[in-house]
Design an enzyme around this catalytic site. Structure first.
Site, mmCIF file in Angstrom:
data_model
loop_
_atom_site.group_PDB
_atom_site.id
_atom_site.type_symbol
_atom_site.label_atom_id
_atom_site.label_comp_id
_atom_site.label_asym_id
_atom_site.label_seq_id
_atom_site.Cartn_x
_atom_site.Cartn_y
_atom_site.Cartn_z
ATOM 1 N N HIS A 146 87.526 -4.943 43.838
ATOM 2 C CA HIS A 146 88.241 -3.689 43.088
ATOM 3 C C HIS A 146 88.154 -3.853 41.623
ATOM 4 O O HIS A 146 89.116 -3.036 41.042
ATOM 5 C CB HIS A 146 89.499 -3.535 43.653
ATOM 6 N N GLU A 154 81.902 -27.173 30.160
ATOM 7 C CA GLU A 154 81.793 -28.244 29.243
ATOM 8 C C GLU A 154 80.945 -29.178 29.593
ATOM 9 O O GLU A 154 80.719 -30.161 28.611
ATOM 10 C CB GLU A 154 83.502 -28.669 29.374
ATOM 11 N N LYS A 182 88.986 -29.315 17.811
ATOM 12 C CA LYS A 182 89.935 -29.825 17.205
ATOM 13 C C LYS A 182 90.140 -30.457 16.014
ATOM 14 O O LYS A 182 90.937 -30.173 15.228
ATOM 15 C CB LYS A 182 90.214 -31.416 18.156
#
Ligand code: PA5
Length: 521
Positions: free
Chosen positions: A343, A314, A446
């Site tokens: 793994h 960000e 937003k």
């Protein structure tokens, strides 16, 4: 290749090893002047210069752990007063002087998102003392109704003993607002007064601040415009939840303050943040050409990768530089924990695309007892062995890595770790000439979501007024005068239909919903 003796920095409880970066002294010398410039810019930032030019804001998260360095006495006072209030508030809760309607508080529920959740979540997991936690932490960090219901289900019968901490700097972010309203409704349903169980951490006079005041919440703690969400862990955002959990927040602050001292060093060689920022620059060509894979070999630090992902991506993921030139900067960050990831994706790291560098984080001390499983070796020895083995295997295949060493995971070292990366991001941002302290992309998301919600309202309004109309997404977009939104209208129709708000008029077209007609119920 530099030797480990030359490339290992150690500061009492913390170390940085850059011996597997693969850089040369010539490279470091070539960057000397630029790094000096970055260090000077950080000094100016700490002295109170406007470091977020787009928003004309100062950047003061370093003052949170050294209030005396704040450029004005009023700021120093605001920081210290808040800390005193956090201490006093959590003490009152722990001593049972402040109770919920169901008795002394035993749980707390943080509602927040992004910078208002990731830090508190990291600290809650990394610094938990298990059953010795004073209050047990819970989080709602999304507007997913099932996610919220799951958390509330875990608190069934316990709401009266749960303190809700709503965190939002702006006080108007939809996700925490929605979560708060859902939780408030659950309190009302349980016959409890929500306000008597709620506190807010938010900007002064924000929507949330006014709501909390109007509804008689227990307390309100400040968020200041000079602290960014993703660098707010050492403000009330992180300190209040941590203190409620019983974490030593003073050690947390001290660890960060000590790291700030090391990372203020003008000697780029001895300054761990400068060294880390330079390594990022070398490893990614200063253009984010490689991703950073974060591999903490410690379950407690599992959330550190997520936390760092936000802090780095960000802050550095920006379209333009400080001169307005298009640069599309950033460093991709992902990771989870070792040895678990060995793994999973470590196979590709070792043998596949060489498009990354690894950042190992290890704790020397294993703070839980473990059995002698094999010839004097136990779980902790295996963990350490897997770290060194993987690091070696990557190195042998020409995959670079950085290693950060902690004596152990505790409030002091976590504070130091956070402070290290905060300043590394700041220095790196100066090296690549971008503003690390704004987030236009988040704001754009937003706004886009608000537009979509308006479109959804318009669709429902249309069907209400035209109950007999049956229309495809394309037709409906035209009726609404939003031809260009046909695709979004289609997705909204699908969601409205799945949730029983509208009906499909032609069920036969099940395999081609995009050509289907929808109508009011
Ligand atoms: O780091 C940031 O600035 C963001 O991630 C914010 O923290 C996030 O958008 C939440 O914003 P707010 O705290 O205003 O609700």
């Amino acid at each position: 290749m530099k030797s480990f003796e030359e490339e290992f920095l150690w500061f009492s409880e913390f170390g940085l090893d850059t011996s597997k970066v693969g850089w040369s002294s010539d490279y470091k010398a070539s960057m000397h002047e630029r790094m000096d410039g970055a260090l000077e810019a950080m000094n100016a930032l700490e002295a109170g210069a406007i470091a977020n030019p787009d928003e004309q804001r100062r950047v003061g998260h370093y003052w949170l752990r050294a209030p005396h360095l704040a450029p004005e006495p009023a700021l120093t006072e605001a920081i210290t007063d808040t800390l005193v209030r956090i201490d006093a508030f959590s003490k009152t809760v722990h001593q049972g002087h402040l109770k919920g309607e169901g008795g002394a508080f035993e749980h707390f529920l943080v509602i927040g998102i992004g910078g208002s959740a990731l830090g508190p979540q990291l600290a809650a997991k990394a610094l938990s003392q298990g059953s010795a936690d004073r209050l047990k932490p819970h989080f709602i960090d999304n507007t997913d109704p099932e996610g919220i219901a799951f958390v509330l289900d875990g608190l069934k019968g316990l709401l009266g003993k749960t303190l809700v901490v709503v965190i939002s700097k702006s006080g108007s972010t939809p996700e925490p607002r929605n979560g708060m309203l859902e939780v408030a409704a659950a309190y009302a349903k349980a016959g409890l007064n929500f306000g008597k169980h709620a506190v807010a951490v938010t900007g002064q006079a924000s929507e949330l601040d006014r709501y909390a005041q109007a509804h008689g919440w227990l307390a309100r703690f400040p968020m200041w415009d000079w602290v960014g969400g993703r660098t707010s862990e050492l403000s009330a955002v992180g300190l209040l939840p941590a203190a409620l959990q019983g974490i030593d927040i003073h050690a947390f602050l001290k660890g960060a303050a000590e790291m700030d001292v090391y990372t203020r060093s003008p000697d780029g060689q001895k300054n761990p943040a400068a060294r880390l920022a330079l390594a990022w620059h070398f490893l990614t060509g200063g253009k984010g050409e490689k991703a950073m894979v974060v591999l903490p070999y410690k379950d407690k630090l599992e959330l550190f990768s997520k936390y760092l992902q936000q802090l780095v991506m960000e802050s550095l993921g920006k379209a333009v530089d400080l001169e307005g030139k298009t640069v599309h900067q950033g460093i991709s960050v992902y990771g989870n924990k070792g040895s678990t990831d060995q793994h999973a994706y470590v196979q590709q790291l070792r043998d596949g695309l060489p498009n990354f560098f690894a950042t190992f984080i290890v704790a020397l001390q294993q703070d839980a007892p473990f059995l002698d499983i094999e010839d004097g070796m136990g779980c902790g020895d295996f963990l350490n062995g897997f770290f060194l083995g993987t690091r070696q295997a990557l190195h042998e295949n020409g995959r670079p890595s950085i290693t950060i060493v902690l004596q152990s995971v505790n409030p002091h070292t976590l504070g130091a770790l956070i402070a290290l990366f905060e300043r590394t991001v700041g220095l790196y941002a100066h090296l690549i000439n971008i503003n690390a302290y704004h987030q236009p992309g988040v704001e754009a998301g937003k706004k886009a979501a608000a537009t979509i919600l308006n479109l959804k309202r318009a669709i429902l309004g249309y069907f209400k007024q035209n109950p007999k109309t049956e229309a495809t997404a394309k037709e409906l977009a035209q009726f609404l005068g939003q031809d260009h939104e046909a695709e979004n209208v289609f997705w909204l129709l699908m969601s409205l239909h799945a949730n029983g708000k509208i009906r499909r008029a032609d069920k036969g077209l099940g395999l081609e919903p995009s050509r289907s007609r929808f109508a009011a119920k």
